[in-house]
Motif scaffolding. Structure first.
Motif, PDB file in Angstrom:
ATOM      1  N   TYR A   1       5.427   7.340  -5.802  1.00 52.27           N
ATOM      2  CA  TYR A   1       5.474   6.793  -4.503  1.00 52.27           C
ATOM      3  C   TYR A   1       6.053   7.869  -3.686  1.00 52.27           C
TER       4      TYR A   1
ATOM      5  N   SER B   1      -5.916  -0.457  -8.328  1.00 51.58           N
ATOM      6  CA  SER B   1      -6.087   0.664  -7.528  1.00 51.58           C
ATOM      7  C   SER B   1      -6.614   0.259  -6.029  1.00 51.58           C
TER       8      SER B   1
ATOM      9  N   ASN C   1      -1.944   8.311 -10.985  1.00 46.98           N
ATOM     10  CA  ASN C   1      -2.696   9.479 -11.356  1.00 46.98           C
ATOM     11  C   ASN C   1      -2.499   9.549 -12.855  1.00 46.98           C
TER      12      ASN C   1
ATOM     13  N   SER D   1      -3.816   0.832  -3.590  1.00 50.18           N
ATOM     14  CA  SER D   1      -2.938   1.972  -3.748  1.00 50.18           C
ATOM     15  C   SER D   1      -2.904   2.612  -2.136  1.00 50.18           C
ATOM     16  N   ARG D   2      -2.268   3.417  -2.012  1.00 52.82           N
ATOM     17  CA  ARG D   2      -1.823   4.037  -0.710  1.00 52.82           C
ATOM     18  C   ARG D   2      -3.112   4.648  -0.150  1.00 52.82           C
ATOM     19  N   GLU D   3      -3.997   5.241  -0.871  1.00 47.15           N
ATOM     20  CA  GLU D   3      -5.209   5.711  -0.174  1.00 47.15           C
ATOM     21  C   GLU D   3      -6.353   4.734   0.190  1.00 47.15           C
TER      22      GLU D   3
ATOM     23  N   TYR E   1       1.971   2.949  -3.236  1.00 45.43           N
ATOM     24  CA  TYR E   1       1.990   3.806  -4.556  1.00 45.43           C
ATOM     25  C   TYR E   1       0.515   4.539  -4.559  1.00 45.43           C
ATOM     26  N   THR E   2       0.730   5.690  -5.426  1.00 50.17           N
ATOM     27  CA  THR E   2      -0.564   6.303  -5.949  1.00 50.17           C
ATOM     28  C   THR E   2      -0.628   6.216  -7.654  1.00 50.17           C
TER      29      THR E   2
ATOM     30  N   TYR F   1       1.013  -1.238  -0.013  1.00 50.20           N
ATOM     31  CA  TYR F   1       0.072  -0.031  -0.028  1.00 50.20           C
ATOM     32  C   TYR F   1       0.772   1.133  -0.078  1.00 50.20           C
TER      33      TYR F   1
END
Length: 220
Positions: free
Chosen positions: A138, A205, A132, A208-210, A129-130, A127
């Motif tokens: 990162y 996704s 966009n 992902s980080r969020e 990466y993002t 968890y």
């Protein structure tokens, strides 16, 4: 009246007498020193996780017990609690545990005041990466220390084979992004952002980080 003045003077003298002890107690938590802090990070193109390796040249300024407590072992910050494959890389580590904010390192022995020693360990961090508009980014900050000074620190970020990233700070050499600092004070950090426009796989996704699960978020 004289008795009140005498009582006030005695009280002030008592406070003054206690001040040196209070100052000494305030500094008692500063019981370690880090000569060298090395961090190596490599992203995994298949799942976006980070392979992280940390190495320390550490010095105990007071007697350091082997097992982790307020003044024993070592406590290293981690990004979140979603970790796998944590393992010791030096033979003086007896055990490593973690929660959502720290890795707790127990040693095979205690260390005397003034003694220097090295240790290292690694893990896979999830968890991180993002996503966009097709880019993978990162934002990574290695664990920092609010009560320990660091002489030298180096963060080396390795691009995966065949992928080129753009780093926010530091030097880039043969696919490695290198960020250094020296004479770091209490709480000083070494953050780095690396962005990839040509990531070779489609990352989910969901990981992902969020979207890190609530139970694995850092304890703030």
């Amino acid at each position: 009246m004289k008795k009140k003045i005498l009582s006030l003077l005695m009280g002030l003298l008592l406070v003054a007498a206690l001040l040196p002890a209070a100052v000494q107690t305030a500094w008692a938590s500063d019981y370690d020193y880090i000569h060298s802090y090395q961090v190596d990070v490599t992203p995994n193109t298949n799942d976006g996780s980070l392979s992280i390796l940390v190495s320390f040249q550490w010095q105990a300024l007071e007697d350091l017990p082997a097992t982790n407590s307020q003044k024993g072992g070592a406590k290293i910050g981690i990004p979140n609690g979603s970790i796998r494959d944590m393992k010791a890389l030096s033979d003086n580590i007896a055990d490593i545990q973690n929660d959502n904010s720290y890795a707790y390192v127990d040693f095979t022995q205690g260390y005397k005041a003034g003694q220097e020693f090295d240790f290292s360990f690694s893990w896979v961090q999830e968890y991180m990466y993002t996503l966009n508009n097709g880019e993978v980014a990162y934002d990574y900050t290695p664990g920092w220390f609010d009560g320990i000074l660091i002489d030298e620190m180096t963060l080396t970020w390795h691009d995966p084979a065949g992928v080129t990233g753009v780093a926010s700070e530091g030097d880039t050499q043969n696919g490695d992004h290198i960020l250094t600092a020296s004479s770091m004070g209490y709480g000083d950090k070494l953050p780095l952002t690396v962005t990839y426009a040509d990531w070779p796989t489609a990352l989910d996704s969901q990981y992902s980080r969020e979207n890190i699960p609530e139970e694995e978020r850092q304890l703030l």
